[in-house]
Write a protein that holds these residues in place. Structure first.
Motif, PDB file in Angstrom:
ATOM      1  N   LEU A   1       0.826  -1.210   0.000  1.00 44.15           N
ATOM      2  CA  LEU A   1       0.000   0.000   0.000  1.00 44.15           C
ATOM      3  C   LEU A   1       0.862   1.263   0.000  1.00 44.15           C
ATOM      4  CD1 LEU A   1      -2.671  -1.022   2.673  1.00 44.15           C
ATOM      5  CD2 LEU A   1      -2.912  -1.068   0.187  1.00 44.15           C
ATOM      6  N   LEU A   2       2.055   1.184  -0.586  1.00 41.79           N
ATOM      7  CA  LEU A   2       2.959   2.338  -0.591  1.00 41.79           C
ATOM      8  C   LEU A   2       2.375   3.489  -1.404  1.00 41.79           C
ATOM      9  CD1 LEU A   2       6.488   0.738  -1.102  1.00 41.79           C
ATOM     10  CD2 LEU A   2       5.604   1.812   0.958  1.00 41.79           C
ATOM     11  N   THR A   3       2.616   4.706  -0.907  1.00 40.80           N
ATOM     12  CA  THR A   3       2.231   5.896  -1.666  1.00 40.80           C
ATOM     13  C   THR A   3       3.456   6.662  -2.137  1.00 40.80           C
ATOM     14  OG1 THR A   3       2.081   7.227   0.336  1.00 40.80           O
ATOM     15  CG2 THR A   3       0.051   6.209  -0.468  1.00 40.80           C
ATOM     16  N   ALA A   4       4.545   6.613  -1.368  1.00 39.32           N
ATOM     17  CA  ALA A   4       5.743   7.370  -1.736  1.00 39.32           C
ATOM     18  C   ALA A   4       6.993   6.671  -1.231  1.00 39.32           C
ATOM     19  CB  ALA A   4       5.681   8.780  -1.156  1.00 39.32           C
ATOM     20  N   VAL A   5       8.039   6.751  -2.031  1.00 43.97           N
ATOM     21  CA  VAL A   5       9.370   6.288  -1.664  1.00 43.97           C
ATOM     22  C   VAL A   5      10.309   7.438  -2.003  1.00 43.97           C
ATOM     23  CG1 VAL A   5      11.180   4.603  -2.092  1.00 43.97           C
ATOM     24  CG2 VAL A   5       8.790   3.895  -2.163  1.00 43.97           C
ATOM     25  N   ARG A   6      10.929   8.004  -0.980  1.00 44.73           N
ATOM     26  CA  ARG A   6      11.789   9.161  -1.215  1.00 44.73           C
ATOM     27  C   ARG A   6      13.155   8.949  -0.592  1.00 44.73           C
ATOM     28  NH1 ARG A   6       6.991  12.545  -0.086  1.00 44.73           N
ATOM     29  NH2 ARG A   6       6.334  13.306  -2.115  1.00 44.73           N
TER      30      ARG A   6
ATOM     31  N   LEU B   1      19.291  -2.729   2.530  1.00 43.47           N
ATOM     32  CA  LEU B   1      18.644  -3.450   1.432  1.00 43.47           C
ATOM     33  C   LEU B   1      19.664  -4.013   0.457  1.00 43.47           C
ATOM     34  CD1 LEU B   1      15.756  -0.922   0.740  1.00 43.47           C
ATOM     35  CD2 LEU B   1      15.621  -3.065   2.018  1.00 43.47           C
ATOM     36  N   VAL B   2      20.758  -3.286   0.244  1.00 44.74           N
ATOM     37  CA  VAL B   2      21.806  -3.760  -0.664  1.00 44.74           C
ATOM     38  C   VAL B   2      22.512  -4.974  -0.060  1.00 44.74           C
ATOM     39  CG1 VAL B   2      23.999  -3.139  -1.751  1.00 44.74           C
ATOM     40  CG2 VAL B   2      22.116  -1.505  -1.728  1.00 44.74           C
ATOM     41  N   ARG B   3      22.770  -4.950   1.242  1.00 46.80           N
ATOM     42  CA  ARG B   3      23.456  -6.064   1.911  1.00 46.80           C
ATOM     43  C   ARG B   3      22.565  -7.282   2.104  1.00 46.80           C
ATOM     44  NH1 ARG B   3      24.993  -2.078   5.818  1.00 46.80           N
ATOM     45  NH2 ARG B   3      23.546  -3.122   7.205  1.00 46.80           N
ATOM     46  N   ASN B   4      21.243  -7.087   2.069  1.00 47.09           N
ATOM     47  CA  ASN B   4      20.296  -8.169   2.332  1.00 47.09           C
ATOM     48  C   ASN B   4      19.304  -8.288   1.175  1.00 47.09           C
ATOM     49  OD1 ASN B   4      20.865  -8.901   5.319  1.00 47.09           O
ATOM     50  ND2 ASN B   4      20.776  -6.672   5.271  1.00 47.09           N
ATOM     51  N   PRO B   5      19.644  -9.035   0.139  1.00 42.97           N
ATOM     52  CA  PRO B   5      18.757  -9.137  -1.023  1.00 42.97           C
ATOM     53  C   PRO B   5      17.357  -9.656  -0.691  1.00 42.97           C
ATOM     54  CG  PRO B   5      20.906 -10.052  -1.540  1.00 42.97           C
ATOM     55  CD  PRO B   5      20.894  -9.757  -0.072  1.00 42.97           C
ATOM     56  N   GLU B   6      17.226 -10.491   0.349  1.00 39.20           N
ATOM     57  CA  GLU B   6      15.893 -10.993   0.689  1.00 39.20           C
ATOM     58  C   GLU B   6      14.998  -9.873   1.233  1.00 39.20           C
ATOM     59  OE1 GLU B   6      18.857 -11.630   3.826  1.00 39.20           O
ATOM     60  OE2 GLU B   6      18.718 -12.544   1.874  1.00 39.20           O
ATOM     61  N   LEU B   7      15.569  -8.903   1.948  1.00 32.37           N
ATOM     62  CA  LEU B   7      14.791  -7.728   2.372  1.00 32.37           C
ATOM     63  C   LEU B   7      14.377  -6.904   1.153  1.00 32.37           C
ATOM     64  CD1 LEU B   7      16.716  -6.441   5.521  1.00 32.37           C
ATOM     65  CD2 LEU B   7      14.454  -7.477   5.458  1.00 32.37           C
TER      66      LEU B   7
ATOM     67  N   LEU C   1      13.285   3.698  -6.857  1.00 28.71           N
ATOM     68  CA  LEU C   1      13.294   2.254  -6.620  1.00 28.71           C
ATOM     69  C   LEU C   1      14.028   1.512  -7.733  1.00 28.71           C
ATOM     70  CD1 LEU C   1       9.753   1.530  -5.182  1.00 28.71           C
ATOM     71  CD2 LEU C   1      11.941   1.236  -4.037  1.00 28.71           C
ATOM     72  N   ARG C   2      13.884   1.975  -8.965  1.00 28.49           N
ATOM     73  CA  ARG C   2      14.609   1.339 -10.074  1.00 28.49           C
ATOM     74  C   ARG C   2      16.116   1.523  -9.934  1.00 28.49           C
ATOM     75  NH1 ARG C   2      10.421   3.769 -13.283  1.00 28.49           N
ATOM     76  NH2 ARG C   2       8.761   2.246 -13.468  1.00 28.49           N
ATOM     77  N   LEU C   3      16.534   2.705  -9.500  1.00 24.17           N
ATOM     78  CA  LEU C   3      17.961   2.937  -9.264  1.00 24.17           C
ATOM     79  C   LEU C   3      18.480   2.029  -8.150  1.00 24.17           C
ATOM     80  CD1 LEU C   3      18.206   6.835  -9.482  1.00 24.17           C
ATOM     81  CD2 LEU C   3      19.193   5.167 -11.065  1.00 24.17           C
ATOM     82  N   LEU C   4      17.705   1.911  -7.102  1.00 29.00           N
ATOM     83  CA  LEU C   4      18.095   1.034  -6.001  1.00 29.00           C
ATOM     84  C   LEU C   4      18.118  -0.423  -6.461  1.00 29.00           C
ATOM     85  CD1 LEU C   4      18.879   0.873  -3.043  1.00 29.00           C
ATOM     86  CD2 LEU C   4      16.456   0.768  -2.482  1.00 29.00           C
ATOM     87  N   ALA C   5      17.182  -0.805  -7.316  1.00 30.55           N
ATOM     88  CA  ALA C   5      17.150  -2.172  -7.840  1.00 30.55           C
ATOM     89  C   ALA C   5      18.416  -2.476  -8.634  1.00 30.55           C
ATOM     90  CB  ALA C   5      15.921  -2.373  -8.714  1.00 30.55           C
ATOM     91  N   ARG C   6      18.843  -1.517  -9.441  1.00 31.57           N
ATOM     92  CA  ARG C   6      20.093  -1.725 -10.195  1.00 31.57           C
ATOM     93  C   ARG C   6      21.283  -1.884  -9.257  1.00 31.57           C
ATOM     94  NH1 ARG C   6      19.166   3.075 -13.717  1.00 31.57           N
ATOM     95  NH2 ARG C   6      17.278   2.463 -14.763  1.00 31.57           N
ATOM     96  N   ARG C   7      21.315  -1.085  -8.215  1.00 33.18           N
ATOM     97  CA  ARG C   7      22.417  -1.170  -7.243  1.00 33.18           C
ATOM     98  C   ARG C   7      22.409  -2.524  -6.528  1.00 33.18           C
ATOM     99  NH1 ARG C   7      23.019   2.600  -1.943  1.00 33.18           N
ATOM    100  NH2 ARG C   7      24.848   1.552  -1.094  1.00 33.18           N
ATOM    101  N   VAL C   8      21.228  -2.982  -6.112  1.00 29.73           N
ATOM    102  CA  VAL C   8      21.124  -4.283  -5.447  1.00 29.73           C
ATOM    103  C   VAL C   8      21.545  -5.394  -6.399  1.00 29.73           C
ATOM    104  CG1 VAL C   8      19.495  -5.949  -4.475  1.00 29.73           C
ATOM    105  CG2 VAL C   8      19.366  -3.554  -3.803  1.00 29.73           C
ATOM    106  N   ASP C   9      21.083  -5.349  -7.642  1.00 33.04           N
ATOM    107  CA  ASP C   9      21.457  -6.365  -8.631  1.00 33.04           C
ATOM    108  C   ASP C   9      22.960  -6.376  -8.875  1.00 33.04           C
ATOM    109  OD1 ASP C   9      18.825  -7.100  -8.864  1.00 33.04           O
ATOM    110  OD2 ASP C   9      18.486  -5.972 -10.721  1.00 33.04           O
ATOM    111  N   ARG C  10      23.556  -5.192  -8.995  1.00 29.36           N
ATOM    112  CA  ARG C  10      24.999  -5.084  -9.235  1.00 29.36           C
ATOM    113  C   ARG C  10      25.792  -5.669  -8.068  1.00 29.36           C
ATOM    114  NH1 ARG C  10      24.968  -0.054 -10.637  1.00 29.36           N
ATOM    115  NH2 ARG C  10      25.171   0.734  -8.530  1.00 29.36           N
TER     116      ARG C  10
END
Length: 183
Positions: A100-105, A131-137, A161-170
Protein backbone atom coordinates in the motif's frame (compact mmCIF):
# COMPACT_ATOMS: atom_id res chain seq x y z
CA UNK A 1 9.50 -31.20 17.75
CA UNK A 2 8.59 -30.27 21.33
CA UNK A 3 10.51 -30.01 24.58
CA UNK A 4 9.18 -31.51 27.78
CA UNK A 5 7.86 -28.09 28.87
CA UNK A 6 5.65 -27.89 25.76
CA UNK A 7 7.62 -25.27 23.82
CA UNK A 8 8.11 -25.87 20.14
CA UNK A 9 11.54 -25.92 18.56
CA UNK A 10 12.07 -24.20 15.20
CA UNK A 11 15.03 -24.47 12.88
CA UNK A 12 17.53 -21.64 13.38
CA UNK A 13 16.67 -18.58 11.32
CA UNK A 14 13.19 -19.77 10.39
CA UNK A 15 9.89 -18.18 11.20
CA UNK A 16 6.48 -19.78 11.66
CA UNK A 17 5.51 -18.92 8.10
CA UNK A 18 9.06 -19.17 6.76
CA UNK A 19 8.73 -15.93 4.81
CA UNK A 20 10.11 -13.22 7.14
CA UNK A 21 13.49 -11.77 6.19
CA UNK A 22 15.78 -10.06 8.68
CA UNK A 23 18.92 -7.95 8.46
CA UNK A 24 21.73 -10.52 8.67
CA UNK A 25 24.34 -7.98 9.79
CA UNK A 26 22.35 -6.56 12.72
CA UNK A 27 23.97 -8.65 15.47
CA UNK A 28 27.45 -7.75 14.24
CA UNK A 29 26.50 -4.08 14.14
CA UNK A 30 25.28 -4.29 17.75
CA UNK A 31 28.59 -5.88 18.80
CA UNK A 32 30.52 -3.14 16.98
CA UNK A 33 28.49 -0.43 18.73
CA UNK A 34 29.10 -2.10 22.10
CA UNK A 35 32.83 -2.39 21.39
CA UNK A 36 33.06 1.30 20.48
CA UNK A 37 31.23 2.32 23.64
CA UNK A 38 33.37 -0.01 25.75
CA UNK A 39 36.56 1.28 24.15
CA UNK A 40 35.54 4.88 24.85
CA UNK A 41 34.73 4.01 28.47
CA UNK A 42 38.05 2.21 28.92
CA UNK A 43 39.99 5.02 27.27
CA UNK A 44 38.35 7.69 29.42
CA UNK A 45 38.94 5.66 32.59
CA UNK A 46 42.55 5.03 31.60
CA UNK A 47 43.32 8.66 30.83
CA UNK A 48 41.56 9.88 33.98
CA UNK A 49 43.31 7.22 36.10
CA UNK A 50 46.71 8.07 34.63
CA UNK A 51 46.11 11.74 35.42
CA UNK A 52 45.26 10.79 39.01
CA UNK A 53 41.88 12.48 38.95
CA UNK A 54 39.61 9.41 38.74
CA UNK A 55 36.75 9.45 41.24
CA UNK A 56 33.50 7.53 41.50
CA UNK A 57 31.59 10.52 40.21
CA UNK A 58 33.86 10.92 37.20
CA UNK A 59 33.69 7.17 36.48
CA UNK A 60 29.88 7.39 36.54
CA UNK A 61 30.06 10.36 34.16
CA UNK A 62 32.31 8.40 31.76
CA UNK A 63 29.94 5.44 31.96
CA UNK A 64 27.00 7.72 31.13
CA UNK A 65 28.93 9.13 28.16
CA UNK A 66 29.73 5.61 26.91
CA UNK A 67 26.07 4.60 27.26
CA UNK A 68 25.00 7.66 25.28
CA UNK A 69 27.44 6.66 22.54
CA UNK A 70 25.94 3.16 22.57
CA UNK A 71 22.46 4.62 22.16
CA UNK A 72 23.60 6.76 19.22
CA UNK A 73 25.38 3.88 17.49
CA UNK A 74 22.75 1.21 18.21
CA UNK A 75 21.54 -0.06 14.79
CA UNK A 76 17.96 -0.28 13.57
CA UNK A 77 16.69 -3.81 13.05
CA UNK A 78 14.92 -4.17 9.71
CA UNK A 79 12.65 -7.08 8.88
CA UNK A 80 10.18 -7.71 6.08
CA UNK A 81 7.48 -10.15 5.15
CA UNK A 82 4.80 -10.45 2.52
CA UNK A 83 3.29 -6.98 2.23
CA UNK A 84 5.12 -5.26 5.11
CA UNK A 85 8.48 -3.88 6.19
CA UNK A 86 9.35 -3.04 9.80
CA UNK A 87 12.07 -0.98 11.42
CA UNK A 88 12.66 -1.68 15.11
CA UNK A 89 14.53 0.84 17.23
CA UNK A 90 15.21 0.81 20.95
CA UNK A 91 11.99 2.63 21.79
CA UNK A 92 9.57 1.12 19.31
CA UNK A 93 8.77 -0.44 15.98
CA UNK A 94 7.54 1.28 12.86
CA UNK A 95 5.84 -0.77 10.19
CA UNK A 96 4.76 0.14 6.68
CA UNK A 97 2.59 -1.83 4.30
CA UNK A 98 4.67 -2.28 1.16
CA UNK A 99 1.65 -3.35 -0.84
CA UNK A 100 0.00 0.00 0.00
CA UNK A 101 2.96 2.34 -0.59
CA UNK A 102 2.23 5.90 -1.67
CA UNK A 103 5.74 7.37 -1.74
CA UNK A 104 9.37 6.29 -1.66
CA UNK A 105 11.79 9.16 -1.22
CA UNK A 106 15.54 9.15 -0.76
CA UNK A 107 16.97 11.65 1.73
CA UNK A 108 20.49 12.76 0.99
CA UNK A 109 22.69 14.17 3.67
CA UNK A 110 25.38 12.92 6.00
CA UNK A 111 23.64 9.54 6.13
CA UNK A 112 21.53 8.44 3.17
CA UNK A 113 18.03 7.36 4.08
CA UNK A 114 15.06 5.92 2.25
CA UNK A 115 11.64 7.06 3.49
CA UNK A 116 8.66 4.81 2.78
CA UNK A 117 5.05 5.97 3.29
CA UNK A 118 1.87 3.97 2.92
CA UNK A 119 -1.81 4.83 2.47
CA UNK A 120 -2.47 4.20 6.18
CA UNK A 121 -0.19 7.09 7.15
CA UNK A 122 2.69 4.92 8.37
CA UNK A 123 6.28 5.97 7.72
CA UNK A 124 9.53 4.01 7.88
CA UNK A 125 12.98 5.46 7.43
CA UNK A 126 15.89 3.12 6.72
CA UNK A 127 19.39 3.00 5.33
CA UNK A 128 19.38 1.78 1.70
CA UNK A 129 22.65 -0.07 2.40
CA UNK A 130 20.64 -2.52 4.53
CA UNK A 131 18.64 -3.45 1.43
CA UNK A 132 21.81 -3.76 -0.66
CA UNK A 133 23.46 -6.06 1.91
CA UNK A 134 20.30 -8.17 2.33
CA UNK A 135 18.76 -9.14 -1.02
CA UNK A 136 15.89 -10.99 0.69
CA UNK A 137 14.79 -7.73 2.37
CA UNK A 138 15.02 -5.98 -0.98
CA UNK A 139 12.97 -8.75 -2.58
CA UNK A 140 10.16 -8.26 -0.04
CA UNK A 141 10.19 -4.46 -0.50
CA UNK A 142 10.30 -4.71 -4.30
CA UNK A 143 7.50 -7.29 -4.33
CA UNK A 144 5.25 -4.98 -2.32
CA UNK A 145 6.25 -1.89 -4.30
CA UNK A 146 5.31 -3.63 -7.55
CA UNK A 147 1.91 -4.48 -6.08
CA UNK A 148 1.49 -0.84 -5.02
CA UNK A 149 2.46 0.37 -8.47
CA UNK A 150 0.05 -2.05 -10.12
CA UNK A 151 -2.74 -0.90 -7.78
CA UNK A 152 -1.98 2.74 -8.56
CA UNK A 153 -1.17 3.83 -5.00
CA UNK A 154 2.57 4.33 -5.53
CA UNK A 155 2.80 7.69 -7.25
CA UNK A 156 6.19 8.98 -6.11
CA UNK A 157 9.51 7.17 -6.09
CA UNK A 158 9.36 4.52 -8.78
CA UNK A 159 12.48 5.92 -10.47
CA UNK A 160 14.33 5.87 -7.15
CA UNK A 161 13.29 2.25 -6.62
CA UNK A 162 14.61 1.34 -10.07
CA UNK A 163 17.96 2.94 -9.26
CA UNK A 164 18.10 1.03 -6.00
CA UNK A 165 17.15 -2.17 -7.84
CA UNK A 166 20.09 -1.72 -10.20
CA UNK A 167 22.42 -1.17 -7.24
CA UNK A 168 21.12 -4.28 -5.45
CA UNK A 169 21.46 -6.37 -8.63
CA UNK A 170 25.00 -5.08 -9.24
CA UNK A 171 26.12 -5.82 -5.66
CA UNK A 172 24.45 -9.24 -5.63
CA UNK A 173 26.12 -10.20 -8.92
CA UNK A 174 29.46 -8.95 -7.63
CA UNK A 175 29.06 -11.07 -4.50
CA UNK A 176 28.11 -14.15 -6.53
CA UNK A 177 31.18 -13.71 -8.72
CA UNK A 178 33.39 -13.20 -5.66
CA UNK A 179 32.09 -16.32 -3.92
CA UNK A 180 32.36 -18.46 -7.06
CA UNK A 181 35.91 -17.25 -7.76
CA UNK A 182 35.06 -15.63 -11.11
CA UNK A 183 35.99 -12.11 -10.07
Amino acid sequence: MEHRDGTRVRAAGSSPSGTVAHDRDWAGDVRSAARCAGALFGLLLGVDGAAGSLTWGRAALWLLLALLLLLVLFPVRVSAGPGWLASRRLLGTRRVRTDLLTAVRPLDGVARRLVLRDTLGNRVELDPAVLVRNPELWYRLNEGARASEAAGTLRCGTADLRLLARRVDRETAREVFRVSGLE
